[in-house]
Design an enzyme around this catalytic site. Structure first.
Site, short mmCIF file in Angstrom:
data_model
loop_
_atom_site.label_atom_id
_atom_site.label_comp_id
_atom_site.label_asym_id
_atom_site.label_seq_id
_atom_site.Cartn_x
_atom_site.Cartn_y
_atom_site.Cartn_z
N ASN A 178 0.88 -1.17 0.00
CA ASN A 178 0.00 0.00 0.00
C ASN A 178 0.92 1.23 0.00
O ASN A 178 1.45 1.61 1.04
CB ASN A 178 -0.89 -0.04 1.25
CG ASN A 178 -1.83 1.14 1.32
OD1 ASN A 178 -1.77 2.05 0.50
ND2 ASN A 178 -2.70 1.13 2.30
N ARG A 233 -2.57 -2.08 -3.47
CA ARG A 233 -3.79 -1.32 -3.25
C ARG A 233 -3.73 -0.10 -4.16
O ARG A 233 -2.74 0.64 -4.15
CB ARG A 233 -3.87 -0.87 -1.80
CG ARG A 233 -5.05 0.03 -1.59
CD ARG A 233 -5.05 0.64 -0.21
NE ARG A 233 -6.20 1.52 -0.09
CZ ARG A 233 -6.17 2.70 0.52
NH1 ARG A 233 -5.07 3.14 1.07
NH2 ARG A 233 -7.25 3.43 0.59
N HIS A 248 -13.14 2.60 0.17
CA HIS A 248 -13.14 1.51 1.17
C HIS A 248 -13.80 0.24 0.64
O HIS A 248 -14.27 -0.60 1.41
CB HIS A 248 -13.92 1.90 2.46
CG HIS A 248 -13.31 2.99 3.28
ND1 HIS A 248 -14.06 3.92 3.97
CD2 HIS A 248 -12.02 3.29 3.55
CE1 HIS A 248 -13.28 4.74 4.63
NE2 HIS A 248 -12.03 4.38 4.38
N HIS A 273 -17.87 1.19 7.80
CA HIS A 273 -16.41 1.24 7.99
C HIS A 273 -16.12 2.57 8.69
O HIS A 273 -16.19 3.64 8.08
CB HIS A 273 -15.69 1.16 6.63
CG HIS A 273 -14.20 1.22 6.78
ND1 HIS A 273 -13.37 0.15 6.54
CD2 HIS A 273 -13.38 2.24 7.17
CE1 HIS A 273 -12.12 0.49 6.79
NE2 HIS A 273 -12.10 1.77 7.16
N GLY A 319 -11.08 7.69 8.31
CA GLY A 319 -12.05 7.92 7.24
C GLY A 319 -13.24 7.01 7.49
O GLY A 319 -13.06 5.90 7.98
N ARG A 325 -12.73 15.19 8.20
CA ARG A 325 -13.53 15.55 7.02
C ARG A 325 -14.97 15.81 7.45
O ARG A 325 -15.49 15.15 8.34
CB ARG A 325 -13.54 14.42 5.98
CG ARG A 325 -12.19 14.13 5.37
CD ARG A 325 -12.36 13.15 4.20
NE ARG A 325 -11.08 12.66 3.75
CZ ARG A 325 -10.73 11.37 3.73
NH1 ARG A 325 -11.58 10.43 4.13
NH2 ARG A 325 -9.55 11.02 3.30
N ASP A 342 -9.30 12.11 17.12
CA ASP A 342 -9.21 10.76 17.67
C ASP A 342 -10.45 10.45 18.50
O ASP A 342 -10.71 11.12 19.50
CB ASP A 342 -7.94 10.67 18.52
CG ASP A 342 -7.64 9.23 18.92
OD1 ASP A 342 -8.57 8.52 19.35
OD2 ASP A 342 -6.47 8.83 18.79
N ARG A 371 -11.09 8.22 20.61
CA ARG A 371 -10.86 7.90 22.02
C ARG A 371 -10.89 9.16 22.88
O ARG A 371 -11.48 9.19 23.95
CB ARG A 371 -9.51 7.18 22.22
CG ARG A 371 -9.55 5.75 21.77
CD ARG A 371 -8.19 5.18 21.61
NE ARG A 371 -7.53 5.77 20.46
CZ ARG A 371 -6.54 5.19 19.79
NH1 ARG A 371 -6.08 4.04 20.18
NH2 ARG A 371 -6.02 5.78 18.74
N GLY A 388 -11.25 1.15 12.96
CA GLY A 388 -10.78 1.42 14.33
C GLY A 388 -11.90 1.80 15.29
O GLY A 388 -11.95 1.32 16.43
N ILE A 389 -12.83 2.65 14.84
CA ILE A 389 -13.94 3.07 15.71
C ILE A 389 -15.01 1.98 15.75
O ILE A 389 -15.49 1.58 16.81
CB ILE A 389 -14.54 4.40 15.21
CG1 ILE A 389 -13.49 5.51 15.24
CG2 ILE A 389 -15.77 4.78 16.03
CD1 ILE A 389 -13.91 6.83 14.59
N GLY A 390 -15.38 1.48 14.56
CA GLY A 390 -16.43 0.47 14.49
C GLY A 390 -16.10 -0.78 15.30
O GLY A 390 -16.97 -1.38 15.93
N GLU A 391 -14.82 -1.15 15.31
CA GLU A 391 -14.41 -2.38 16.00
C GLU A 391 -14.27 -2.17 17.50
O GLU A 391 -14.45 -3.10 18.28
CB GLU A 391 -13.07 -2.88 15.43
CG GLU A 391 -13.18 -3.42 14.03
CD GLU A 391 -11.82 -3.57 13.34
OE1 GLU A 391 -10.82 -3.86 14.02
OE2 GLU A 391 -11.77 -3.40 12.11
N GLU A 434 -8.28 -5.77 4.65
CA GLU A 434 -8.18 -5.43 3.23
C GLU A 434 -6.99 -6.12 2.57
O GLU A 434 -7.04 -6.52 1.42
CB GLU A 434 -8.05 -3.91 3.07
CG GLU A 434 -9.34 -3.19 3.43
CD GLU A 434 -9.12 -1.76 3.88
OE1 GLU A 434 -8.62 -1.56 5.01
OE2 GLU A 434 -9.44 -0.84 3.10
P1 AMP Z 1 -8.44 3.41 11.61
O1 AMP Z 1 -8.36 4.54 10.63
O2 AMP Z 1 -9.32 2.28 11.16
O3 AMP Z 1 -7.12 2.95 12.13
O4 AMP Z 1 -9.19 4.01 12.90
C1 AMP Z 1 -8.71 5.11 13.61
C2 AMP Z 1 -9.78 5.58 14.58
O5 AMP Z 1 -10.13 4.50 15.46
C3 AMP Z 1 -9.35 6.74 15.46
O6 AMP Z 1 -10.37 7.73 15.50
C4 AMP Z 1 -9.22 6.11 16.83
O7 AMP Z 1 -9.51 7.00 17.84
C5 AMP Z 1 -10.30 5.06 16.76
N1 AMP Z 1 -10.13 4.07 17.83
C6 AMP Z 1 -9.13 3.16 17.97
N2 AMP Z 1 -9.31 2.48 19.14
C7 AMP Z 1 -10.43 2.96 19.73
C8 AMP Z 1 -11.15 2.68 20.95
N3 AMP Z 1 -10.72 1.75 21.79
N4 AMP Z 1 -12.27 3.39 21.20
C9 AMP Z 1 -12.71 4.33 20.35
N5 AMP Z 1 -12.09 4.64 19.18
C10 AMP Z 1 -10.98 3.98 18.89
#
Ligand code: AMP
Length: 398
Positions: A7, A91, A180, A208, A212, A241, A283, A285, A331-334, A384
Site C-alpha cells: 500500500n 492497493r 473503502h 467502515h 475515514g 472531514r 481521535d 478515544r 478502528g472506531i467500528g471495531e 483489506e
Molecule cells: P483506523 O483509521 O481504522 O485505524 O481508525 C482510527 C480511529 O479509530 C481513530 O479515530 C481512533 O480514535 C479510533 N479508535 C481506535 N481504538 C479505539 C477505541 N478503543 N475506542 C474508540 N475509538 C478507537
C-alpha cells in the site's frame, strides 16, 4: 505461494507478506517519511522478531528495495530468495469506471491507471510509483491492482449520478465512486459466513468507521449505494472531514473568508469533522473520554457522528427494501461500544436490538453483538490486505 501486499502512500509504504496455503501473514511493516530526513522502517515478524530502524529512503523505489531487503534478511526475514515472492498485490485508490474488479497489471492496465490519476491526484500517483518500483525490481513477477472503488461499480446510475448537468458526468466522470470497497466487500462476505447464509441472499449495511468513514448498502453481494462520493469527503462525519454539507455553504465560506481552492479543500478535508466540531482532536478515544467528562463540544461531536450513521442506516434499509445484518468495522467500528450504542439504541421498532453485554465485550475477534434475533448486528475486524492477497492468487492462477 507467497504474496507481497503493498500500500504505497505519498510518504509511506505499508506491506504485508502472506503464505497463501494457510493465509498466514508472515510479516508486516511500514516505511515512513519517504524522501525526508528521518525515514523509518518498522518491521514485524509473526514470531515477534521485530525491527525498527532509521534509514535513508529517497523515493518509493528505495522503499521497495528496503522492504525486499528485510524480507530476505537472515535475522528478520521470512524468505531466502526473491523468487519466493510469487506475486505482488497493490492497493490502488481509484479505478474510475475502468475497473470493476481486480486486474493483473500489464502495459494496457498501466496506461489506464495513468488515466485515473486525474480522479485521485493525491493518491494514485503514489500507488503507481509503488507498482513501477516493483516492475523494476521484481520484473518477472506478476503484479495485481486491487481498487478501493471497484466494489462500488455495481451502484446503479440513479444512485451514482449527481443532479448536476449530465454533461459534467460525461466530460469529467463527475459521479459517486465510493471508497473503502475492499473493506466493505471483506466484511460483507464475513457477515454472510457468520450468518450462515450466502451473501447473495442478504441485505447488509456495512459501516467502515476509522479515521475515514463510509457506509455501504450491500444487496445480494453487490454494493448498491455508499456514502463516499466523487471524493472521500462526502457522507459520514470523519476524523477531520466534514461529510455531507450544503455545497452552497462552502461557496459562502469561500467568499466570506476569502478562501482559495486549496484552502477550501483543506477546510473540508483537514479541519472539519470530529476535530472541527470539538476543537480538540480527530481521535475518537479522546472525543469519547472528553464527552463522558462533560465537555459539551466533544459531546455534540459524538452525537453528530452517531446520528449521521443512524440516518444512513435508515436510508439504506429503505433503499434495499429491508436489512438482514449491520456490520461495524474500522478502528472506531471495531472498538467503540459507545458509538455502536448511540447509533443503534432504541431501534426495537426496526427489529434492531444490541445486547449491551456483548457490545461492551472487548474481544477483538469477529462476533455478534445482539441477542440472536431480528436484524443481526456484528463487529468484524476488517482485513483489506488479505483480500488483496486472495485476489492476487486468484488472478495469477487464472
Ligand atoms: P483506523 O483509521 O481504522 O485505524 O481508525 C482510527 C480511529 O479509530 C481513530 O479515530 C481512533 O480514535 C479510533 N479508535 C481506535 N481504538 C479505539 C477505541 N478503543 N475506542 C474508540 N475509538 C478507537
Amino acid at each position: 505461494m507467497n504474496i507481497l501486499v503493498l500500500n504505497s502512500g505519498s510518504s509511506s509504504a505499508k506491506y504485508r507478506f502472506y503464505e497463501m496455503e494457510t493465509e498466514k501473514c508472515l510479516c508486516w511493516g511500514l516505511v515512513e517519511r519517504i524522501g525526508s530526513r528521518g525515514a523509518l522502517m518498522s518491521h514485524n515478524r509473526h514470531d515477534g522478531n521485530n525491527l525498527k530502524k532509521a534509514i535513508e529512503i529517497p523515493d518509493h523505489a528505495g522503499a521497495i528495495e528496503s522492504i525486499i531487503e528485510v524480507l530476505l534478511s537472515p535475522e528478520h526475514g521470512v524468505i531466502e530468495d526473491k523468487n519466493n515472492i510469487d506475486a505482488i498485490g497493490h492497493r490502488v485508490v481509484h479505478g474510475g469506471e475502468k475497473f470493476s474488479g481486480s486486474v493483473l497489471i500489464d502495459d494496457e492496465v498501466m496506461k489506464q491507471l495513468y488515466e485515473c490519476i486525474e480522479l485521485a491526484p493525491l493518491h494514485n500517483p503514489h500507488n503507481i510509483k509503488g507498482i513501477m518500483a516493483c516492475r523494476e525490481m521484481l520484473n518477472d513477477k506478476p503484479q495485481v491492482a486491487v481498487f478501493d472503488t471497484a466494489f462500488h461499480q455495481g451502484i446503479p446510475d440513479y444512485a451514482y449520478l449527481y443532479a448536476l448537468p449530465y454533461s459534467l458526468y460525461k466530460k469529467y466522470g463527475l459521479r459517486r465512486y465510493g471508497f473503502h470497497g475492499t473493506s466493505h466487500r471483506y466484511v460483507a462476505d464475513r457477515a454472510a459466513a457468520m450468518m450462515d447464509n450466502p451473501v447473495e441472499n442478504l441485505k447488509l449495511i456495512t459501516c467502515h468507521l476509522g479515521n475515514g468513514c463510509s457506509i455501504a448498502a450491500v444487496k445480494n453481494g453487490v454494493s448498491i449505494d455508499t456514502s463516499m462520493g466523487f471524493t472521500p469527503v462526502e457522507g459520514l462525519i470523519m476524523g477531520t472531514r466534514c461529510g455531507d454539507i450544503d455545497p452552497a455553504a462552502l461557496l459562502y465560506i469561500m467568499s466570506r473568508e476569502d478562501l482559495g481552492n486549496s484552502e477550501a479543500n483543506s477546510l473540508i478535508n483537514k479541519h472539519s469533522g470530529l476535530y472541527g466540531i470539538s476543537g480538540l482532536s480527530n481521535d475518537m478515544r479522546e472525543i469519547e473520554s472528553e464527552a463522558l467528562a462533560g465537555n459539551s463540544r466533544a459531546e455534540v461531536a459524538l452525537d453528530m457522528f452517531c446520528y449521521r450513521i443512524r440516518k444512513y442506516i435508515g436510508a439504506y434499509a429503505f433503499a434495499m427494501g429491508g436489512v438482514d445484518g449491520i456490520v461495524f468495522t474500522g478502528g472506531i467500528g471495531e472498538n467503540s461500544y459507545e458509538v455502536r450504542t448511540r447509533t443503534l439504541n432504541e431501534l426495537k421498532l426496526l427489529n434492531i436490538e444490541l445486547d449491551p453485554e456483548k457490545n461492551k465485550n472487548r474481544d477483538t475477534s469477529e462476533r455478534f453483538i445482539d441477542f440472536g434475533r431480528g436484524v443481526r448486528t456484528m463487529v468484524i475486524p476488517t482485513n483489506e490486505e488479505l483480500v488483496i492477497a486472495r485476489d492476487s492468487i486468484e488472478l495469477i492462477q487464472g
